[in-house]
Scaffold this motif. Structure first.
Motif, PDB file in Angstrom:
ATOM      1  N   TYR A 190       0.803  -1.225   0.000  1.00  7.47           N
ATOM      2  CA  TYR A 190       0.000   0.000   0.000  1.00  7.47           C
ATOM      3  C   TYR A 190       0.835   1.273   0.000  1.00  7.47           C
ATOM      4  O   TYR A 190       0.308   2.370   0.131  1.00  7.47           O
ATOM      5  N   LEU A 191       2.151   1.141  -0.184  1.00  9.54           N
ATOM      6  CA  LEU A 191       3.030   2.296  -0.082  1.00  9.54           C
ATOM      7  C   LEU A 191       2.940   3.202  -1.307  1.00  9.54           C
ATOM      8  O   LEU A 191       2.722   2.749  -2.433  1.00  9.54           O
ATOM      9  N   ALA A 192       3.170   4.481  -1.050  1.00  4.61           N
ATOM     10  CA  ALA A 192       3.307   5.442  -2.130  1.00  4.61           C
ATOM     11  C   ALA A 192       4.536   5.068  -2.957  1.00  4.61           C
ATOM     12  O   ALA A 192       5.519   4.552  -2.413  1.00  4.61           O
ATOM     13  N   PRO A 193       4.506   5.295  -4.276  1.00  2.31           N
ATOM     14  CA  PRO A 193       5.658   4.947  -5.115  1.00  2.31           C
ATOM     15  C   PRO A 193       6.972   5.545  -4.614  1.00  2.31           C
ATOM     16  O   PRO A 193       8.012   4.878  -4.659  1.00  2.31           O
ATOM     17  N   TYR A 194       6.929   6.773  -4.114  1.00  4.85           N
ATOM     18  CA  TYR A 194       8.165   7.388  -3.638  1.00  4.85           C
ATOM     19  C   TYR A 194       8.691   6.674  -2.387  1.00  4.85           C
ATOM     20  O   TYR A 194       9.909   6.586  -2.162  1.00  4.85           O
ATOM     21  N   LEU A 195       7.796   6.110  -1.580  1.00  2.00           N
ATOM     22  CA  LEU A 195       8.229   5.336  -0.411  1.00  2.00           C
ATOM     23  C   LEU A 195       8.746   3.962  -0.821  1.00  2.00           C
ATOM     24  O   LEU A 195       9.676   3.435  -0.204  1.00  2.00           O
ATOM     25  N   LEU A 196       8.164   3.396  -1.865  1.00  2.00           N
ATOM     26  CA  LEU A 196       8.671   2.120  -2.382  1.00  2.00           C
ATOM     27  C   LEU A 196      10.108   2.278  -2.875  1.00  2.00           C
ATOM     28  O   LEU A 196      10.947   1.399  -2.669  1.00  2.00           O
ATOM     29  N   ARG A 197      10.375   3.386  -3.534  1.00  2.00           N
ATOM     30  CA  ARG A 197      11.739   3.628  -4.012  1.00  2.00           C
ATOM     31  C   ARG A 197      12.713   3.734  -2.841  1.00  2.00           C
ATOM     32  O   ARG A 197      13.825   3.219  -2.900  1.00  2.00           O
TER      33      ARG A 197
END
Length: 203
Positions: A190-197
């Motif tokens: 459920y993470l934001a893409p910027y947090l996944l990075r």
């Protein structure tokens, strides 16, 4: 603002009910949301306005001294509840904003996420592919709708102590930055893409 009874919408059915009982059957359209109820001497009159941001199945209520978003009708898993695609953005977090990217925070208007509170076991999530808040599971009428701030916010504007009582409670809500590696990994779907990075970069 106009009474529902005068609204011509083939996809929606609204019924006046006497006393405190209300029958509300809604198929939400892109341009209709429930925003106010008004008591008359013998019935409850429902009003609506044209709005494209929040589902008619949500409304704001005060409970335990704070405002929150609550389901006023049953909600199905994956149902879209809030549309943030047109929301104004700011470069820094505020008390009401929701982070959608690096240096991008959805403003948090009263008709979107201003009253969307945190839950360590949330029942909604932000679908970053379309910037819409969706139901994580079926939600009963009367339930408060909550999102996990740690899945969107890298660092909270204001940290706070959570007392939800859940076995999964994070205790102090500061943001994704302050979670343990294990806690971060549990939020991965459920993470934001910027947090996944950031998560992948720390692997």
């Amino acid at each position: 603002m106009r009474p529902i009874e005068n609204l011509k919408c083939p996809q929606c059915t609204f019924e006046r009910a006497s006393g405190k009982a209300l029958t509300l059957i809604v198929q939400v359209t892109d341009s209709l949301s429930l925003i106010r109820t008004s008591w008359t001497s013998s019935s409850l009159l429902i009003y609506a306005c044209d709005m494209e941001t929040r589902s008619a199945k949500l409304d704001v209520f005060l409970t335990n001294g704070r405002k929150g978003l609550f389901a006023v009708a049953s909600i199905a898993k994956d149902e879209i509840l809030i549309d943030l695609s047109g929301e104004e953005t700011v470069s820094s977090p505020t008390k009401r904003s929701l982070q959608i990217g690096e240096g991008q925070h959805a403003f948090g208007g009263e008709e979107t996420v201003s009253y969307l509170n945190h839950g360590c076991e949330p029942n909604v999530f932000l679908d970053f592919s379309c910037l819409r808040v969706r139901a994580l599971r079926d939600i009963r009428a009367g339930e408060e709708v909550k999102i996990n701030y740690a899945a969107t916010e890298y660092e909270m504007h204001d940290s706070f102590q959570c007392d939800c009582g859940s076995a999964a409670c994070l205790r102090m809500i500061k943001g994704f930055k302050f979670l343990t590696r294990d806690q971060q990994l549990k939020l991965k779907p459920y993470l934001a893409p910027y947090l996944l990075r950031r998560l992948d970069g720390e692997a």
